[in-house]
Motif scaffolding. Sequence first.
Motif, PDB file in Angstrom:
ATOM      1  N   VAL A   1       0.894  -1.162   0.000  1.00  0.00           N
ATOM      2  CA  VAL A   1       0.000   0.000   0.000  1.00  0.00           C
ATOM      3  C   VAL A   1       0.931   1.210   0.000  1.00  0.00           C
ATOM      4  O   VAL A   1       1.406   1.658   1.032  1.00  0.00           O
ATOM      5  CB  VAL A   1      -0.934  -0.005   1.216  1.00  0.00           C
ATOM      6  CG1 VAL A   1      -1.858   1.207   1.172  1.00  0.00           C
ATOM      7  CG2 VAL A   1      -1.753  -1.293   1.235  1.00  0.00           C
ATOM      8  N   THR A   2       1.179   1.725  -1.184  1.00  0.00           N
ATOM      9  CA  THR A   2       2.358   2.572  -1.415  1.00  0.00           C
ATOM     10  C   THR A   2       2.208   3.975  -0.851  1.00  0.00           C
ATOM     11  O   THR A   2       1.178   4.627  -1.033  1.00  0.00           O
ATOM     12  CB  THR A   2       2.625   2.664  -2.925  1.00  0.00           C
ATOM     13  OG1 THR A   2       2.666   1.357  -3.461  1.00  0.00           O
ATOM     14  CG2 THR A   2       3.932   3.366  -3.195  1.00  0.00           C
ATOM     15  N   ASP A   3       3.255   4.454  -0.216  1.00  0.00           N
ATOM     16  CA  ASP A   3       3.388   5.855   0.156  1.00  0.00           C
ATOM     17  C   ASP A   3       4.576   6.421  -0.623  1.00  0.00           C
ATOM     18  O   ASP A   3       5.726   6.244  -0.221  1.00  0.00           O
ATOM     19  CB  ASP A   3       3.617   5.993   1.662  1.00  0.00           C
ATOM     20  CG  ASP A   3       3.676   7.442   2.122  1.00  0.00           C
ATOM     21  OD1 ASP A   3       3.727   8.345   1.259  1.00  0.00           O
ATOM     22  OD2 ASP A   3       3.690   7.679   3.340  1.00  0.00           O
ATOM     23  N   PRO A   4       4.331   7.098  -1.757  1.00  0.00           N
ATOM     24  CA  PRO A   4       5.444   7.608  -2.565  1.00  0.00           C
ATOM     25  C   PRO A   4       6.304   8.639  -1.849  1.00  0.00           C
ATOM     26  O   PRO A   4       7.431   8.897  -2.286  1.00  0.00           O
ATOM     27  CB  PRO A   4       4.737   8.226  -3.784  1.00  0.00           C
ATOM     28  CG  PRO A   4       3.395   7.569  -3.835  1.00  0.00           C
ATOM     29  CD  PRO A   4       3.029   7.337  -2.400  1.00  0.00           C
ATOM     30  N   ARG A   5       5.801   9.220  -0.789  1.00  0.00           N
ATOM     31  CA  ARG A   5       6.597  10.208  -0.054  1.00  0.00           C
ATOM     32  C   ARG A   5       7.826   9.584   0.582  1.00  0.00           C
ATOM     33  O   ARG A   5       8.828  10.275   0.835  1.00  0.00           O
ATOM     34  CB  ARG A   5       5.733  10.871   1.024  1.00  0.00           C
ATOM     35  CG  ARG A   5       4.574  11.683   0.480  1.00  0.00           C
ATOM     36  CD  ARG A   5       3.653  12.133   1.585  1.00  0.00           C
ATOM     37  NE  ARG A   5       3.001  10.999   2.255  1.00  0.00           N
ATOM     38  CZ  ARG A   5       2.106  11.128   3.239  1.00  0.00           C
ATOM     39  NH1 ARG A   5       1.771  12.335   3.671  1.00  0.00           N
ATOM     40  NH2 ARG A   5       1.550  10.049   3.790  1.00  0.00           N
ATOM     41  N   LEU A   6       7.778   8.286   0.844  1.00  0.00           N
ATOM     42  CA  LEU A   6       8.884   7.630   1.534  1.00  0.00           C
ATOM     43  C   LEU A   6      10.127   7.515   0.664  1.00  0.00           C
ATOM     44  O   LEU A   6      11.242   7.448   1.185  1.00  0.00           O
ATOM     45  CB  LEU A   6       8.449   6.242   1.997  1.00  0.00           C
ATOM     46  CG  LEU A   6       7.283   6.198   2.988  1.00  0.00           C
ATOM     47  CD1 LEU A   6       6.966   4.761   3.367  1.00  0.00           C
ATOM     48  CD2 LEU A   6       7.568   7.039   4.230  1.00  0.00           C
TER      49      LEU A   6
END
Length: 225
Positions: free
Chosen positions: A45-50
Amino acid sequence: MTFSIIARCARTGQFGIAVSSSSPAVAGRCAFARAGVGVVASQNVTDPRLGPLGLDLMDGGSSAAECRDALVRTGPFPEFRQLAVMDRHGTAAVWSGARTLGCHATAVRRNVASAGNLLANATVPDAVVEAFLASDPSQELGTRLLRAMCAGLAAGGEAGPLRSAGLLVVDRQSWPLTDLRVDWDDAPIARLADLWTVWQPQMHDYVTRCLDPSSAPAYGVPGDE
């Protein structure tokens, strides 16, 4: 939904990532790399900010493990995240939160790591890593990454059909040496390999055209002499 490989080329110092998923535009959300710094895969469940945050941490001197721990400690909803991080020394660290989807697994070796979720089986990351390590180190990093992804696909890949794939490689410049994406296709890894076949012979020429146009090869367009 996703399996990936991150790697460092010991010969050139390049960093790269290849990734594929059943969802569209996977590379635009999951693949992050910075020349001379490292590479981050942010998936499940992707968090592109990481991705950019992880690269900033390693640019500031954090190791891969320190970077991973900081992202897990400070990022929202870490139980949903799966991460693979590699620092400038080729050391990797991984994370799979408690709510990572389906069959999930990771594999880590020197200069290479693989992570996946909703996999057909837990051996896929091992197959990806072993294929990379068995590849010819004199080859371009992009070639080695794609062969590793093909090995992961042959080992079962994702439990469902793949729809998108991407290949990102950074070298010495602030922009990517390679940034190829297949955002929706029935055979995205094969299509990505086709794109690489077109791009690879000329990718270094585009760097030369930027840095020193007077010494660049002919452009190969009508009217160019």
